[in-house]
Design an enzyme around this catalytic site. Structure first.
Site, PDB file in Angstrom:
ATOM      1  N   ARG A 107       0.882  -1.175   0.000  1.00  0.00           N
ATOM      2  CA  ARG A 107       0.000   0.000   0.000  1.00  0.00           C
ATOM      3  C   ARG A 107       0.912   1.215   0.000  1.00  0.00           C
ATOM      4  O   ARG A 107       1.744   1.374   0.902  1.00  0.00           O
ATOM      5  CB  ARG A 107      -0.903   0.008   1.228  1.00  0.00           C
ATOM      6  N   HIS A 134      -7.621   1.037  -6.165  1.00  0.00           N
ATOM      7  CA  HIS A 134      -7.748   0.146  -5.000  1.00  0.00           C
ATOM      8  C   HIS A 134      -8.435  -1.151  -5.451  1.00  0.00           C
ATOM      9  O   HIS A 134      -9.577  -1.434  -5.074  1.00  0.00           O
ATOM     10  CB  HIS A 134      -8.557   0.861  -3.913  1.00  0.00           C
ATOM     11  N   GLN A 137     -10.193  -3.911  -3.054  1.00  0.00           N
ATOM     12  CA  GLN A 137     -11.471  -3.485  -2.498  1.00  0.00           C
ATOM     13  C   GLN A 137     -12.618  -3.812  -3.464  1.00  0.00           C
ATOM     14  O   GLN A 137     -13.668  -4.317  -3.045  1.00  0.00           O
ATOM     15  CB  GLN A 137     -11.443  -1.974  -2.232  1.00  0.00           C
ATOM     16  N   ASP A 225     -17.556   7.045  -0.661  1.00  0.00           N
ATOM     17  CA  ASP A 225     -16.286   6.871   0.055  1.00  0.00           C
ATOM     18  C   ASP A 225     -15.987   8.194   0.746  1.00  0.00           C
ATOM     19  O   ASP A 225     -16.648   9.219   0.505  1.00  0.00           O
ATOM     20  CB  ASP A 225     -15.181   6.480  -0.955  1.00  0.00           C
ATOM     21  N   CYS A 266     -16.370   1.464   1.285  1.00  0.00           N
ATOM     22  CA  CYS A 266     -15.211   0.594   1.551  1.00  0.00           C
ATOM     23  C   CYS A 266     -14.731   0.693   2.988  1.00  0.00           C
ATOM     24  O   CYS A 266     -14.024  -0.195   3.460  1.00  0.00           O
ATOM     25  CB  CYS A 266     -14.087   0.909   0.573  1.00  0.00           C
ATOM     26  N   ARG A 294     -13.173  -8.734   1.931  1.00  0.00           N
ATOM     27  CA  ARG A 294     -11.760  -8.446   1.614  1.00  0.00           C
ATOM     28  C   ARG A 294     -10.938  -9.711   1.856  1.00  0.00           C
ATOM     29  O   ARG A 294     -10.063 -10.068   1.068  1.00  0.00           O
ATOM     30  CB  ARG A 294     -11.231  -7.308   2.507  1.00  0.00           C
TER      31      ARG A 294
HETATM   32  N1   CP Z   1     -11.092  -0.262   2.831  1.00  0.00           N
HETATM   33  C1   CP Z   1      -9.786  -0.303   3.207  1.00  0.00           C
HETATM   34  O1   CP Z   1      -8.886  -0.526   2.390  1.00  0.00           O
HETATM   35  O2   CP Z   1      -9.587  -0.142   4.537  1.00  0.00           O
HETATM   36  P1   CP Z   1      -8.198   0.071   5.299  1.00  0.00           P
HETATM   37  O3   CP Z   1      -7.682   1.429   4.919  1.00  0.00           O
HETATM   38  O4   CP Z   1      -8.546  -0.039   6.750  1.00  0.00           O
HETATM   39  O5   CP Z   1      -7.244  -1.007   4.860  1.00  0.00           O
HETATM   40  N1  NVA Z   2     -10.157   6.754  -0.861  1.00  0.00           N
HETATM   41  C1  NVA Z   2      -9.671   6.286   0.422  1.00  0.00           C
HETATM   42  C2  NVA Z   2      -9.835   4.807   0.552  1.00  0.00           C
HETATM   43  C3  NVA Z   2      -9.409   4.234   1.884  1.00  0.00           C
HETATM   44  C4  NVA Z   2      -9.538   2.753   1.959  1.00  0.00           C
HETATM   45  C5  NVA Z   2      -8.216   6.702   0.584  1.00  0.00           C
HETATM   46  O1  NVA Z   2      -7.436   6.544  -0.358  1.00  0.00           O
HETATM   47  O2  NVA Z   2      -7.876   7.205   1.656  1.00  0.00           O
END
Ligand code: CP
Ligand code: NVA
Length: 308
Positions: A107, A134, A137, A225, A266, A294
């Protein structure tokens, strides 16, 4: 060896197999304590590195638990604690990690970091979120939709809010799984045009509709989101809140979708900003199934990457 970098970069038949495999694995261990191993142990002997340059609850825990259920081992690494965060190149990091582990999930911020990791690693790399996409997700979201409503092909998905990284993976998925997608939000927060055009080129309808009530008409699924993502400057917060308030998913907006429409987010959510608690905890909501899925979706993704 196959990387899982994005939904548009993965063959539709492989994506379909992953969703079906995830569902089978979920059913096979239904009702068991979370810590018990699966009957199959395809990751036995495999070591998985989970690298986080941004915070995470779901991605971190679901990958870790998923690997263990399949018999593998994990190490969770924070980018800041690695030499990666102190000037070592991504290429060197990828080559070194490939000598120790069988799979890397990362990530990160810039998509380029992910792509470079994949270019130089000798082991599969999975995208656990970048500023742009992402994909894990949305694989979980497809699994969730289909568990509740059957095939997603031909359905209408409506995204209300910021045209962000999670929306982008929905646009990729629209093209690969064959569903229609409507974006509703202010013009300043439109998704990158490229995501929209690519999905349209695959034959699905992708619309941008400014009026959220019109947008959700006929929706099978309404998604939102956070209004401020992890990579967005905090200084943008107030302006974004003002721009996005008309796009809040509340009970009034949900009344204009199909009666049996699902609601997804998400998570993490900012309750009563992008969606009200009444919707998040209401009859349309499947947000905690998404979170659970997930785990199952990523187990299928890891098996596909490793060919096990
Ligand atoms: N939805 C998601 O990716 O959550 P986290 O940021 O907690 O991993
Ligand atoms: N759009 C959000 C998703 C988190 C899972 C971010 O990138 O922070």
């Amino acid at each position: 060896m196959q990387h899982f970098l994005d939904i548009n970069a993965t063959d539709p038949a492989a994506l379909r197999d992953m969703i079906d495999s995830a569902r089978r694995m979920k059913v096979a261990r239904a009702g068991r304590p979370k810590g018990t191993p699966d009957d199959d142990q395809p990751l036995a002997g495999h070591m998985v590195a989970l690298i986080f340059e941004k915070p995470s609850t779901r991605t971190r825990v679901s990958f870790d638990v998923g690997v263990r259920q399949m018999g593998g081992q994990t190490m969770v690494l924070s980018g800041a604690d690695m030499q990666l965060g102190h000037g070592e190149t991504i290429a060197d990091t990828a080559r070194v990690l490939s000598r120790y582990v069988d799979l890397i999930m990362i990530r990160t911020f810039e998509e380029q970091t992910l792509l470079e990791m994949a270019e130089y690693a000798d082991v599969p790399v999975i995208n656990g979120l970048t500023n742009r996409t992402h994909p894990c997700q949305i694989m979980a979201d497809i699994l969730t939709f289909e568990e509740h409503r059957g095939p997603i092909a031909g359905k209408k998905v409506v995204w209300s809010g910021d045209g962000n990284n999670v929306f982008a993976s929905f646009a990729h998925a629209a093209g690969q799984f064959g569903f229609d997608l409507t974006f509703t939000g202010p013009p300043t927060l439109d998704p990158e045009q490229g995501f929209v055009e690519e999905a349209r080129a695959k034959g699905v309808t992708v619309e941008i509709v400014r009026d959220p009530v019109k947008a959700v008409s006929g929706a099978d699924l309404v998604v939102t989101d956070t209004w401020v993502s992890m990579h967005d400057p905090q200084s943008a917060r107030e302006r974004r809140h003002n721009q996005l308030r008309p796009y809040q998913v509340n009970e009034e907006l949900m009344r204009h979708a199909k009666r049996d429409a699902l609601f997804m987010h998400c998570l993490p959510a900012h309750r009563d900003d992008e969606a009200t608690s009444a919707v998040m905890d209401g009859p349309h909501s499947v947000i905690f199934d998404e979170a659970e899925n997930r785990l199952h979706a990523q187990k299928a993704i890891m098996r596909w990457c490793l060919g096990v």
